[in-house]
Design a protein around this motif. Structure first.
Motif, PDB file in Angstrom:
ATOM      1  N   GLY A 168      11.504 -51.326 -57.070  1.00 36.78           N
ATOM      2  CA  GLY A 168      12.097 -51.944 -55.882  1.00 36.78           C
ATOM      3  C   GLY A 168      11.932 -51.084 -54.646  1.00 36.78           C
ATOM      4  O   GLY A 168      12.026 -49.852 -54.714  1.00 36.78           O
ATOM      5  N   HIS A 169      11.633 -51.733 -53.506  1.00 33.14           N
ATOM      6  CA  HIS A 169      11.470 -50.961 -52.268  1.00 33.14           C
ATOM      7  C   HIS A 169      11.863 -51.738 -51.020  1.00 33.14           C
ATOM      8  O   HIS A 169      11.655 -51.257 -49.911  1.00 33.14           O
ATOM      9  CB  HIS A 169      10.005 -50.507 -52.134  1.00 33.14           C
ATOM     10  N   GLU A 170      12.445 -52.928 -51.180  1.00 34.13           N
ATOM     11  CA  GLU A 170      12.795 -53.781 -50.042  1.00 34.13           C
ATOM     12  C   GLU A 170      14.286 -54.087 -50.132  1.00 34.13           C
ATOM     13  O   GLU A 170      14.699 -54.906 -50.949  1.00 34.13           O
ATOM     14  CB  GLU A 170      11.959 -55.071 -50.124  1.00 34.13           C
ATOM     15  N   SER A 171      15.103 -53.412 -49.310  1.00 29.62           N
ATOM     16  CA  SER A 171      16.546 -53.536 -49.524  1.00 29.62           C
ATOM     17  C   SER A 171      17.348 -53.302 -48.262  1.00 29.62           C
ATOM     18  O   SER A 171      16.861 -52.751 -47.269  1.00 29.62           O
ATOM     19  CB  SER A 171      16.998 -52.542 -50.614  1.00 29.62           C
ATOM     20  N   ALA A 172      18.602 -53.714 -48.341  1.00 32.49           N
ATOM     21  CA  ALA A 172      19.569 -53.491 -47.265  1.00 32.49           C
ATOM     22  C   ALA A 172      20.930 -53.244 -47.892  1.00 32.49           C
ATOM     23  O   ALA A 172      21.217 -53.688 -49.011  1.00 32.49           O
ATOM     24  CB  ALA A 172      19.622 -54.695 -46.326  1.00 32.49           C
ATOM     25  N   GLY A 173      21.772 -52.521 -47.163  1.00 34.59           N
ATOM     26  CA  GLY A 173      23.095 -52.218 -47.697  1.00 34.59           C
ATOM     27  C   GLY A 173      23.986 -51.547 -46.684  1.00 34.59           C
ATOM     28  O   GLY A 173      23.756 -51.621 -45.467  1.00 34.59           O
ATOM     29  N   VAL A 174      25.015 -50.875 -47.194  1.00 36.03           N
ATOM     30  CA  VAL A 174      26.035 -50.245 -46.352  1.00 36.03           C
ATOM     31  C   VAL A 174      26.120 -48.764 -46.701  1.00 36.03           C
ATOM     32  O   VAL A 174      26.200 -48.398 -47.890  1.00 36.03           O
ATOM     33  CB  VAL A 174      27.412 -50.915 -46.559  1.00 36.03           C
ATOM     34  N   VAL A 175      26.107 -47.921 -45.691  1.00 35.91           N
ATOM     35  CA  VAL A 175      26.166 -46.478 -45.910  1.00 35.91           C
ATOM     36  C   VAL A 175      27.522 -46.090 -46.503  1.00 35.91           C
ATOM     37  O   VAL A 175      28.577 -46.481 -45.987  1.00 35.91           O
ATOM     38  CB  VAL A 175      25.933 -45.714 -44.589  1.00 35.91           C
ATOM     39  N   ARG A 198      25.287 -48.233 -50.523  1.00 33.70           N
ATOM     40  CA  ARG A 198      25.646 -49.280 -51.491  1.00 33.70           C
ATOM     41  C   ARG A 198      24.714 -50.462 -51.267  1.00 33.70           C
ATOM     42  O   ARG A 198      24.700 -51.058 -50.199  1.00 33.70           O
ATOM     43  CB  ARG A 198      27.107 -49.703 -51.314  1.00 33.70           C
ATOM     44  N   THR A 199      23.933 -50.772 -52.274  1.00 33.72           N
ATOM     45  CA  THR A 199      22.941 -51.832 -52.132  1.00 33.72           C
ATOM     46  C   THR A 199      23.620 -53.195 -52.104  1.00 33.72           C
ATOM     47  O   THR A 199      24.425 -53.518 -52.975  1.00 33.72           O
ATOM     48  CB  THR A 199      21.933 -51.804 -53.291  1.00 33.72           C
ATOM     49  N   VAL A 200      23.277 -53.997 -51.111  1.00 30.52           N
ATOM     50  CA  VAL A 200      23.783 -55.366 -51.018  1.00 30.52           C
ATOM     51  C   VAL A 200      22.746 -56.364 -51.510  1.00 30.52           C
ATOM     52  O   VAL A 200      23.069 -57.310 -52.230  1.00 30.52           O
ATOM     53  CB  VAL A 200      24.197 -55.696 -49.574  1.00 30.52           C
ATOM     54  N   ALA A 201      21.488 -56.146 -51.148  1.00 32.86           N
ATOM     55  CA  ALA A 201      20.435 -57.076 -51.551  1.00 32.86           C
ATOM     56  C   ALA A 201      19.102 -56.348 -51.638  1.00 32.86           C
ATOM     57  O   ALA A 201      18.869 -55.364 -50.930  1.00 32.86           O
ATOM     58  CB  ALA A 201      20.336 -58.242 -50.569  1.00 32.86           C
ATOM     59  N   SER A 214      14.927 -49.741 -54.984  1.00 40.13           N
ATOM     60  CA  SER A 214      15.903 -50.732 -54.522  1.00 40.13           C
ATOM     61  C   SER A 214      16.632 -51.467 -55.631  1.00 40.13           C
ATOM     62  O   SER A 214      17.706 -52.016 -55.397  1.00 40.13           O
ATOM     63  CB  SER A 214      15.202 -51.776 -53.646  1.00 40.13           C
ATOM     64  N   PHE A 215      16.047 -51.520 -56.844  1.00 44.33           N
ATOM     65  CA  PHE A 215      16.670 -52.291 -57.919  1.00 44.33           C
ATOM     66  C   PHE A 215      17.761 -51.457 -58.584  1.00 44.33           C
ATOM     67  O   PHE A 215      17.751 -51.192 -59.781  1.00 44.33           O
ATOM     68  CB  PHE A 215      15.632 -52.732 -58.941  1.00 44.33           C
ATOM     69  N   SER A 216      18.719 -51.054 -57.776  1.00 44.40           N
ATOM     70  CA  SER A 216      19.806 -50.206 -58.236  1.00 44.40           C
ATOM     71  C   SER A 216      21.023 -50.469 -57.371  1.00 44.40           C
ATOM     72  O   SER A 216      20.895 -50.785 -56.179  1.00 44.40           O
ATOM     73  CB  SER A 216      19.397 -48.731 -58.138  1.00 44.40           C
ATOM     74  N   GLU A 217      22.195 -50.342 -57.960  1.00 47.08           N
ATOM     75  CA  GLU A 217      23.424 -50.646 -57.221  1.00 47.08           C
ATOM     76  C   GLU A 217      23.707 -49.649 -56.101  1.00 47.08           C
ATOM     77  O   GLU A 217      24.445 -49.959 -55.167  1.00 47.08           O
ATOM     78  CB  GLU A 217      24.608 -50.693 -58.192  1.00 47.08           C
TER      79      GLU A 217
END
Length: 362
Positions: free
Chosen positions: A58-65, A31-34, A133-136
């Motif tokens: 998008g290719h620079e992202s962080a989130g929760v598994v 789940r993409t956070v930013a 990365s530009f995806s939820e």
């Protein structure tokens, strides 16, 4: 889920509803956070480099598994993670030789004939640089993911996914800046500002920030630069850099990807100095190198994705942030919604943005 799509014949992104496939073997659903807006995205958006379309950028992202596929080890639902485009196989000569960031057999999209990871009404949407990365939601190969300390704010962690790792790694691993040395950084975007901080952390005593935009130079000074040079369109940039400290520099790092700045990065060196080219330059572009300068033990080199395996590098950079050594908040221009992504790229085109962050709901 919503995503920003680059369609045929377009130079802006279209926000649409798309679908993500089920999790396959060795895949991780996140789940993409930013997600950060990087100049590399803009280069592809503006057609400087060709990519298959339609693509989710998008290719620079962080989130929760959210879910892991069969065969995945080291990740579980709930883990906080950063994604990275530098996937690796762990078996080729480059991986085994310590250059996994240049892996020649890197896992990327699913094999031909398999269902695509991302699709719209059943039709494939191409995955950009192994991430999109530009995806939820992100569905990526496990080698594109690193688990991080949950104390790390996930919005700022996204910056480490590309720009911070590229800039810091170029200083620490490739240039290997030492205490007391002088450093010039050409370009004060996300990578350049990270390189300036890297030079500060490495103990450089003179750090020259170079950019066209005076407001970016103000930020650079706050992050560790000791001198600021406003690039003059018709001036000799190498001379401007030399004049800032009265001599050539020990190290220069080029973070623009342009012929003029790459040329200046080499020509501003002192005897025995090293120029490290980090900016993404289109294929076929060349820049002049004076052979006589090489005889004075000057060196020209490149650095890609920090010249280190990101799974080793990123947790270290997270720890630097947690210890207060690394200022990531100071690099953020603004936090925007996915629907504002085109406005963010317009600001980047005008040279106004440092790093904009897309913040996803939920």
């Amino acid at each position: 889920m919503k995503a920003a799509i680059l369609e045929d014949g377009r130079t802006d992104l279209d926000i649409q509803e798309i679908s993500v496939d089920g999790v396959g073997p060795n895949e991780v659903l996140i789940r993409t956070v930013a997600a950060g807006l990087c100049h590399s995205d803009l280069h592809h958006l503006d057609g400087m480099f060709e990519i298959p379309r339609p693509s989710v950028l998008g290719h620079e992202s962080a989130g929760v598994v959210e879910e892991v596929g069969s065969g995945v080890e080291g990740f579980a639902p709930g883990d906080h993670v950063i994604t990275c485009l530098a996937t690796f196989c762990g078996k080729c000569d480059r991986c085994l030789g310590g250059r996994s960031y240049l892996c020649e057999s890197a896992p990327s999209a699913r094999a031909a004939g398999e269902r695509p990871r991302l699709h719209r009404n059943g039709a494939e949407l191409h995955q950009f640089l192994n991430v999109s990365s530009f995806s939820e939601m992100l569905l990526v190969h496990e080698s594109a993911v690193v688990r991080i300390d949950e104390r790390m704010p996930l919005d700022l962690a996204a910056l480490i996914g590309c720009g911070v790792t590229t800039g810091l790694g170029a200083v620490f691993n490739k240039a290997q800046v030492r205490p007391g040395q002088s450093v010039a950084v050409l370009g004060c975007g996300g990578i350049g500002l990270s390189a300036i901080q890297g030079a500060r952390i490495a103990g450089a005593t003179e750090i020259i920030a170079v950019d066209l935009n005076p407001s970016k130079l103000e930020v650079a000074m706050e992050l560790g630069a000791t001198h600021a040079v406003v690039s003059e369109p018709n001036g000799n940039l190498a001379d401007q850099i030399r004049d800032a400290i009265g001599r050539g520099v020990d190290h220069s790092l080029e973070a623009v990807g342009a012929v003029a700045t790459a040329t200046a990065a080499f020509e501003c060196l002192g005897v025995g100095g090293t120029a490290t080219i980090v900016g993404l330059m289109p294929g076929g572009r060349t820049f002049p190198v004076q052979g006589r300068m090489l005889l004075d033990d000057r060196k020209l080199q490149g650095s890609y994705m920090g010249t280190e395996n990101f799974r080793l590098a990123m947790p270290k950079y997270v720890e630097m942030y947690l210890q207060g050594k690394l200022n990531l908040e100071g690099m953020v221009s603004s936090r925007i919604a996915l629907e504002d992504v085109n406005r963010g790229f317009d600001a980047m085109r005008k040279g106004e943005a440092l790093r904009d962050l897309i913040i996803f709901d939920g």
